[in-house]
Design a protein around this motif. Structure first.
Motif, short mmCIF file in Angstrom:
data_model
loop_
_atom_site.label_atom_id
_atom_site.label_comp_id
_atom_site.label_asym_id
_atom_site.label_seq_id
_atom_site.Cartn_x
_atom_site.Cartn_y
_atom_site.Cartn_z
N ASN A 150 0.82 -1.21 0.00
CA ASN A 150 0.00 0.00 0.00
C ASN A 150 0.86 1.26 0.00
O ASN A 150 0.57 2.24 0.69
CB ASN A 150 -0.95 0.01 1.20
N ILE A 185 2.59 4.16 -2.51
CA ILE A 185 2.72 4.79 -3.83
C ILE A 185 4.18 5.20 -3.98
O ILE A 185 4.65 6.13 -3.33
CB ILE A 185 1.79 6.00 -3.95
N ASP A 232 0.02 8.24 5.33
CA ASP A 232 -0.97 8.36 4.26
C ASP A 232 -0.27 8.54 2.91
O ASP A 232 0.94 8.74 2.82
CB ASP A 232 -1.95 9.50 4.55
N HIS A 233 -1.08 8.46 1.85
CA HIS A 233 -0.52 8.47 0.50
C HIS A 233 0.14 9.80 0.15
O HIS A 233 1.08 9.82 -0.66
CB HIS A 233 -1.60 8.14 -0.52
N GLN A 264 3.66 9.60 1.27
CA GLN A 264 4.40 8.69 0.40
C GLN A 264 4.76 9.36 -0.93
O GLN A 264 5.89 9.23 -1.42
CB GLN A 264 3.57 7.43 0.15
#
Length: 304
Positions: free
Chosen positions: A33, A35, A90-91, A94
């Motif tokens: 999970n 990116i 959280d993305h 990332q």
């Protein structure tokens, strides 16, 4: 007919490149999970290591080993120092962290290899063309690229479907916390997956270096297409990466060959060039939109 067959082969060669890049990325994205915008940088590192080793030794084997070792080692360092601290973030964090790593990698490669792009010749045993049909000669290097993509696809299928590591990868994709609770070092598994993805990028780099320009930033240009492949095929699915690579590769190759021809038939000359250029550039995104309209999880989503 010969033109169509040649474009199909071009599409298969481009599909092989996309699969080598997307297979590792879809595992990282689907299982961990994360990116990872640095993924294209591993491809660039592999290409630069291969070109430099080939220039120093004149050996394609040395270039292959340098590309695999350089990309895998750099991927391992990136995972240990940065990526493992982003699993529970959280993305947005990332994206920002891996974007910064991409810029750092570009500068690091510039310092190590210089600003002049290295050039890698096609190895002698892969130079020349093969007559597949009367009137259809196709470069041997491109055929080798297609064959390498097929072998990697078979190898990944065997790894994921027939080995204990593959079983743990599938289990980690379903429920990583449960796998960790059963005594499996999930952190070590994530490191292995990430390094494998970087290794595949290095292999893509050494195969692409004799055919494409080796230059700073070459990974960013293909990274967006790689994400399109993952979305079309299905996040976390290696089979989906294969299907998506074939669809995107064929769409791009056939679109570049036939869209300008049909636009010239349908539109006046002053409009056909710009229209065909725009449509060729947008063709893979149109395909992605159509797939998402009917299959929001992709064509072959990972089974849960």
């Amino acid at each position: 007919m010969l033109m169509f067959l040649e474009q199909v082969l071009n599409g298969l060669q481009y599909s092989a490149l996309l699969f080598l890049l997307s297979a590792g990325l879809t595992l990282v994205f689907g299982i961990m999970n994360v990116i990872n915008l640095t993924h294209g940088s591993f491809y660039m590192v592999g290409a630069f290591c291969a070109a430099s080793a080939a220039a120093a030794t004149g050996s394609f084997l040395a270039a292959l080993l340098a590309a695999l070792a350089g990309a895998a080692l750099y991927g391992l360092v990136v995972e240990l120092l940065v990526i493992r601290h982003l699993y529970r973030r959280d993305h947005l964090d990332q994206v920002l962290a891996t974007l910064g790593l991409t810029l750092f990698t570009n500068e690091m490669v510039t310092v190590l290899f210089g600003r002049s792009p290295p050039f890698m010749d096609i190895p002698p045993f892969l130079s020349g063309s093969v007559e597949l049909l009367p009137g259809l000669n196709y470069p041997l290097m491109r055929l080798a690229f297609i064959g390498a993509g097929v072998l990697v696809a078979l190898g990944l299928w065997l790894l994921i479907s027939r080995t204990r590591v593959g079983m743990l990868v599938r289990a980690g994709a379903d429920d990583g916390e449960m796998v960790d609770a059963l005594g499996v070092n999930i952190q070590r598994l994530f490191t292995l997956i990430f390094t494998l993805g970087a290794l595949l990028c290095g292999f893509a780099g050494v195969m692409a270096a004799p055919l494409l320009a080796v230059e700073i930033g070459m990974g960013e240009r293909i990274l967006i297409t790689t994400f399109v492949v993952i979305v079309v095929g299905g996040v976390g699915s290696v089979r989906g990466a294969l299907v998506g690579s074939l669809m995107i590769g064929m769409t791009d190759a056939l679109g570049r060959a036939y869209i300008p021809f049909w636009m010239s038939r349908l539109l006046p000359p002053e409009l056909s060039d710009s229209a065909s250029s725009s449509l060729v550039s947008a063709s893979i995104y149109i395909l992605m939109a159509i797939v998402l309209l009917f299959r929001p999880r992709g064509l072959v989503p990972a089974q849960r």
